[in-house]
Design a protein around this motif. Sequence first.
Motif, mmCIF file in Angstrom:
data_model
loop_
_atom_site.group_PDB
_atom_site.id
_atom_site.type_symbol
_atom_site.label_atom_id
_atom_site.label_comp_id
_atom_site.label_asym_id
_atom_site.label_seq_id
_atom_site.Cartn_x
_atom_site.Cartn_y
_atom_site.Cartn_z
ATOM 1 N N MET A 612 0.863 -1.193 0.000
ATOM 2 C CA MET A 612 0.000 0.000 0.000
ATOM 3 C C MET A 612 0.894 1.235 0.000
ATOM 4 S SD MET A 612 -2.725 -1.346 2.866
ATOM 5 C CE MET A 612 -1.421 -2.135 3.803
ATOM 6 N N TRP A 613 0.682 2.107 -0.981
ATOM 7 C CA TRP A 613 1.607 3.224 -1.191
ATOM 8 C C TRP A 613 0.810 4.500 -1.453
ATOM 9 C CZ3 TRP A 613 5.717 3.398 -5.713
ATOM 10 C CH2 TRP A 613 6.609 4.452 -5.465
ATOM 11 N N ASP A 614 0.996 5.503 -0.593
ATOM 12 C CA ASP A 614 0.416 6.831 -0.800
ATOM 13 C C ASP A 614 1.401 7.655 -1.622
ATOM 14 O OD1 ASP A 614 -1.686 6.054 0.777
ATOM 15 O OD2 ASP A 614 -0.886 6.976 2.592
ATOM 16 N N LEU A 615 1.184 7.686 -2.937
ATOM 17 C CA LEU A 615 2.100 8.417 -3.809
ATOM 18 C C LEU A 615 2.016 9.919 -3.583
ATOM 19 C CD1 LEU A 615 1.704 6.553 -7.191
ATOM 20 C CD2 LEU A 615 3.563 6.354 -5.549
ATOM 21 N N HIS A 616 0.849 10.370 -3.166
ATOM 22 C CA HIS A 616 0.589 11.799 -3.020
ATOM 23 C C HIS A 616 -0.652 11.914 -2.150
ATOM 24 C CE1 HIS A 616 -0.929 15.802 -4.256
ATOM 25 N NE2 HIS A 616 0.357 16.099 -4.359
ATOM 26 N N PRO A 617 -0.894 13.025 -1.459
ATOM 27 C CA PRO A 617 -2.132 13.141 -0.691
ATOM 28 C C PRO A 617 -3.395 12.865 -1.495
ATOM 29 C CG PRO A 617 -0.633 14.895 -0.074
ATOM 30 C CD PRO A 617 0.018 14.162 -1.212
ATOM 31 N N SER A 618 -3.325 12.964 -2.803
ATOM 32 C CA SER A 618 -4.515 12.731 -3.624
ATOM 33 C C SER A 618 -4.544 11.340 -4.254
ATOM 34 C CB SER A 618 -4.604 13.776 -4.736
ATOM 35 O OG SER A 618 -3.513 13.620 -5.629
ATOM 36 N N VAL A 619 -3.467 10.579 -4.164
ATOM 37 C CA VAL A 619 -3.376 9.319 -4.900
ATOM 38 C C VAL A 619 -2.747 8.232 -4.033
ATOM 39 C CG1 VAL A 619 -2.419 8.147 -6.924
ATOM 40 C CG2 VAL A 619 -3.091 10.536 -7.085
ATOM 41 N N TRP A 620 -3.396 7.084 -4.012
ATOM 42 C CA TRP A 620 -2.755 5.891 -3.449
ATOM 43 C C TRP A 620 -2.893 4.723 -4.421
ATOM 44 C CZ3 TRP A 620 -5.945 1.782 -3.118
ATOM 45 C CH2 TRP A 620 -7.296 1.965 -2.798
ATOM 46 N N VAL A 621 -1.954 3.818 -4.331
ATOM 47 C CA VAL A 621 -1.983 2.603 -5.142
ATOM 48 C C VAL A 621 -1.764 1.413 -4.215
ATOM 49 C CG1 VAL A 621 -1.135 3.740 -7.220
ATOM 50 C CG2 VAL A 621 0.487 2.691 -5.639
ATOM 51 N N SER A 622 -2.233 0.272 -4.640
ATOM 52 C CA SER A 622 -2.023 -0.947 -3.856
ATOM 53 C C SER A 622 -1.965 -2.145 -4.789
ATOM 54 C CB SER A 622 -3.147 -1.143 -2.829
ATOM 55 O OG SER A 622 -4.357 -1.481 -3.475
ATOM 56 N N SER A 623 -1.321 -3.183 -4.310
ATOM 57 C CA SER A 623 -1.246 -4.431 -5.074
ATOM 58 C C SER A 623 -1.217 -5.606 -4.106
ATOM 59 C CB SER A 623 -0.006 -4.448 -5.973
ATOM 60 O OG SER A 623 1.176 -4.388 -5.194
ATOM 61 N N VAL A 624 -1.829 -6.703 -4.533
ATOM 62 C CA VAL A 624 -1.857 -7.937 -3.744
ATOM 63 C C VAL A 624 -1.445 -9.087 -4.649
ATOM 64 C CG1 VAL A 624 -3.252 -9.544 -2.397
ATOM 65 C CG2 VAL A 624 -3.702 -7.086 -2.246
ATOM 66 N N VAL A 625 -0.392 -9.771 -4.257
ATOM 67 C CA VAL A 625 0.050 -10.974 -4.967
ATOM 68 C C VAL A 625 -0.251 -12.170 -4.082
ATOM 69 C CG1 VAL A 625 1.981 -12.199 -6.029
ATOM 70 C CG2 VAL A 625 1.879 -9.701 -6.144
ATOM 71 N N ASN A 626 -0.952 -13.142 -4.629
ATOM 72 C CA ASN A 626 -1.327 -14.335 -3.871
ATOM 73 C C ASN A 626 -0.760 -15.574 -4.556
ATOM 74 O OD1 ASN A 626 -2.737 -15.862 -1.851
ATOM 75 N ND2 ASN A 626 -4.267 -16.369 -3.406
ATOM 76 N N TYR A 627 -0.190 -16.472 -3.755
ATOM 77 C CA TYR A 627 0.410 -17.694 -4.298
ATOM 78 C C TYR A 627 -0.066 -18.904 -3.505
ATOM 79 C CZ TYR A 627 3.823 -21.411 -5.081
ATOM 80 O OH TYR A 627 4.412 -22.611 -5.355
ATOM 81 N N VAL A 628 -0.467 -19.956 -4.225
ATOM 82 C CA VAL A 628 -0.793 -21.248 -3.629
ATOM 83 C C VAL A 628 -0.100 -22.310 -4.465
ATOM 84 C CG1 VAL A 628 -2.597 -22.876 -2.975
ATOM 85 C CG2 VAL A 628 -3.034 -20.412 -2.837
ATOM 86 N N SER A 629 0.639 -23.179 -3.812
ATOM 87 C CA SER A 629 1.370 -24.208 -4.545
ATOM 88 C C SER A 629 0.423 -25.292 -5.043
ATOM 89 C CB SER A 629 2.438 -24.835 -3.654
ATOM 90 O OG SER A 629 1.840 -25.574 -2.593
ATOM 91 N N ALA A 630 0.855 -26.011 -6.059
ATOM 92 C CA ALA A 630 0.096 -27.163 -6.533
ATOM 93 C C ALA A 630 0.232 -28.311 -5.530
ATOM 94 C CB ALA A 630 0.602 -27.600 -7.907
ATOM 95 N N SER A 631 -0.790 -29.131 -5.455
ATOM 96 C CA SER A 631 -0.689 -30.313 -4.590
ATOM 97 C C SER A 631 0.146 -31.383 -5.276
ATOM 98 C CB SER A 631 -2.077 -30.855 -4.260
ATOM 99 O OG SER A 631 -2.708 -31.385 -5.421
ATOM 100 N N GLU A 632 0.656 -32.306 -4.491
ATOM 101 C CA GLU A 632 1.490 -33.390 -5.011
ATOM 102 C C GLU A 632 0.917 -34.727 -4.547
ATOM 103 O OE1 GLU A 632 5.453 -32.639 -3.698
ATOM 104 O OE2 GLU A 632 5.653 -30.773 -4.838
ATOM 105 N N PRO A 633 -0.171 -35.175 -5.200
ATOM 106 C CA PRO A 633 -0.808 -36.419 -4.772
ATOM 107 C C PRO A 633 0.092 -37.632 -4.974
ATOM 108 C CG PRO A 633 -1.724 -35.653 -6.849
ATOM 109 C CD PRO A 633 -0.841 -34.560 -6.353
#
Length: 711
Positions: A612-633
Amino acid sequence: MSILSRAPFLYALCIFLSSPVIANTDNEFDDLDALLNMPLESLADTKVVTATKTSLSLSDVPASVHVITSKEIERSSARSIADILILAPGLHVTKFSDYDWTVSARSKNQGENNTLLVMIDGRSAVNPMYSGVNWDTLPVSLDSIDRIEVVLGPVGTMWGGNAVNGVVNIITKDAESAPKAQLSASTGNFDYKEFKAHHSGQISENTHLSGYIESLQHSPFTDTDKHFEDLRHLKVLTERFGMRADYQNLQNTVSVQFGGIQSREDYQWLTYTPAFLEPATHKNDYDIFFTEMNSQELFAGFQYLHEKLDGDQWENQVWVTHSESDSTNEPASFTRIDLDTRYTFNTQDWGILTVGANARIIDEEYAQFSEKEQYFSPYVRTIDDHKFLNQSYGLYANWAVDVTDSTEITLGNRIQYANITEEWYSQPQVRALQKLADNQRLWLGWGRAVITPSRLELDTTFQENIYDSLYNPNYIFSYYYKGNRNLKMESIDTLELGYRYWQDNRFQLSVSLFYSQHEHVRVYKYLGATDEYYPIDHLHEISSQLIDPLSQETMGGEISAQWKPIDVLQVNANYSYKTIKGDCTGSICGSSDLPVLELENTPSHYATLHIMWDLHPSVWVSSVVNYVSASEPDEALITEYKKRGYGDEHIIWPEIITLDMSVNWQHKPTWPSIKLSAENLGSDQLKEYPEQFGPFANGTQYYAELSWNFI
């Protein structure tokens, strides 16, 4: 296109949005800057209530607790509670379609998951009729949420049955803090449209009132496969509302809530028309038609808290919930009354002692089906005795005492009775907290929790019907998956070890390890097949029934960190690991290892990065990276499914890597804000379940939101 290839575009866009005002050096942004600059609270300042039912500093809770704040919710790009929960460690969140999720904690992810207790302000959101949570119809607005507390591990001592592997408590804003004069509208691809209206105000010296209404429409799936072309017109329409009044005068606090939700889903259904029954009129195998599925829930609650001058507290809660659904899989309605009263003695010499009692009464009713519906529909859920008054009563106590200046011990137990099994059961816990330094804690815990069964697994039968004149022209095949009244109560013993470190409001670290032993895990046993001529001719029945021969050992851990290197940048990261080792006893185990191998087939690695990043008092940006591994039956499991004609990937949980991003711009506090978001960037048409469950692919989604606070 790679998963990160669109990120520079969004960051460049936010720079463009802020560029017209960057040169402005006036003080017009001071108020806006104060709104955006929400600090990372120190663990010592963060208060939580879910672990102990009393307000404690997060640093001093001897359990694995994670808090998702309102700021993190707003900047996650998520539009549902389930999607928000990927921000917490220890949870496996999986999306089946655009309105179906399953969420598990420290266990195998499955639809009917009754090991995770989900609550809204302490009111259970678990559907008691089918042992799960309808994540798409939770009656709560994202804009009204103050925080979400996630407790991993057993919390059955305080909350009762189903608080086994974790508790998710969604805590809403009080009426004074709720949004005021706020309107918002959103639109996006896949027919997404959402409208919200929130308002709050003071109606007397000690009383505040808040309320909201929301309407949401979207496609039931974002799968672009050509097989769904004729279904693009289908829609899901959800409407929710809520009201809250809070009164506070001296030592007394009263809160009254009322709200609800209703959902209508368009879907395609069919009725089988076997030619062997009526050759003159039945020319096709089935008749296809479009219909709709409806569900709704209403709730009302009353909470009273009396805080004495000596630190003691007396709190009472009453909740009434009514829910009904005409879904073929969950054709049921219930009215539930929850009562809870507790008194907390806060003494300097003897620590903190909480004693309480609760009662839950549920008037349950399953739908009944005609003979035609039961045997000529693709599937139904049936039950012989369709009405039942489900009752549960409990007494609990929890005592936290300082044995030294730096060591605290917590002892607790709950005695519970459930008439559905006519059993009394105990859920004890023992925990210890060691203060290593002013900013470091070490804790250890053991707890036992039980899974309160539902009538779904005890009494219902899920019936799947298949008719295909090409392969079996003279029979309807009916597969019966039966409940079992002789199932034993599932119990889980968990041992945990954790460590916390924090540095003011700049850095926080939490580490936890766990080992769980789960007894009496369910699995279906094949009973046999017969040809019947009643209630209809030419019926081939294949029956299975739930039994409980399995046990499992689950071990793993979680790491979460929050870092704020500068005032305008916050980075949250978490990683979780779990592995399941199954065992089996009884006659079903000698012939095959498949039930155990199925149990062990689950992903092991989970990670999330939230910036979460407030670039300026008028602008913020955010990013979410999610990772789940494959199962190994196990290879033996893959080989068995190959024998049945399936490919290598049929039972493998796929690897998941998703990127969500948001950009928000607001010129002045009195101006509307504009938020642009994208979900599943670089992962278009991603399936999050194994092919054996027939999942939909989830597409990349874009949406824009315009929000305006008029006051």
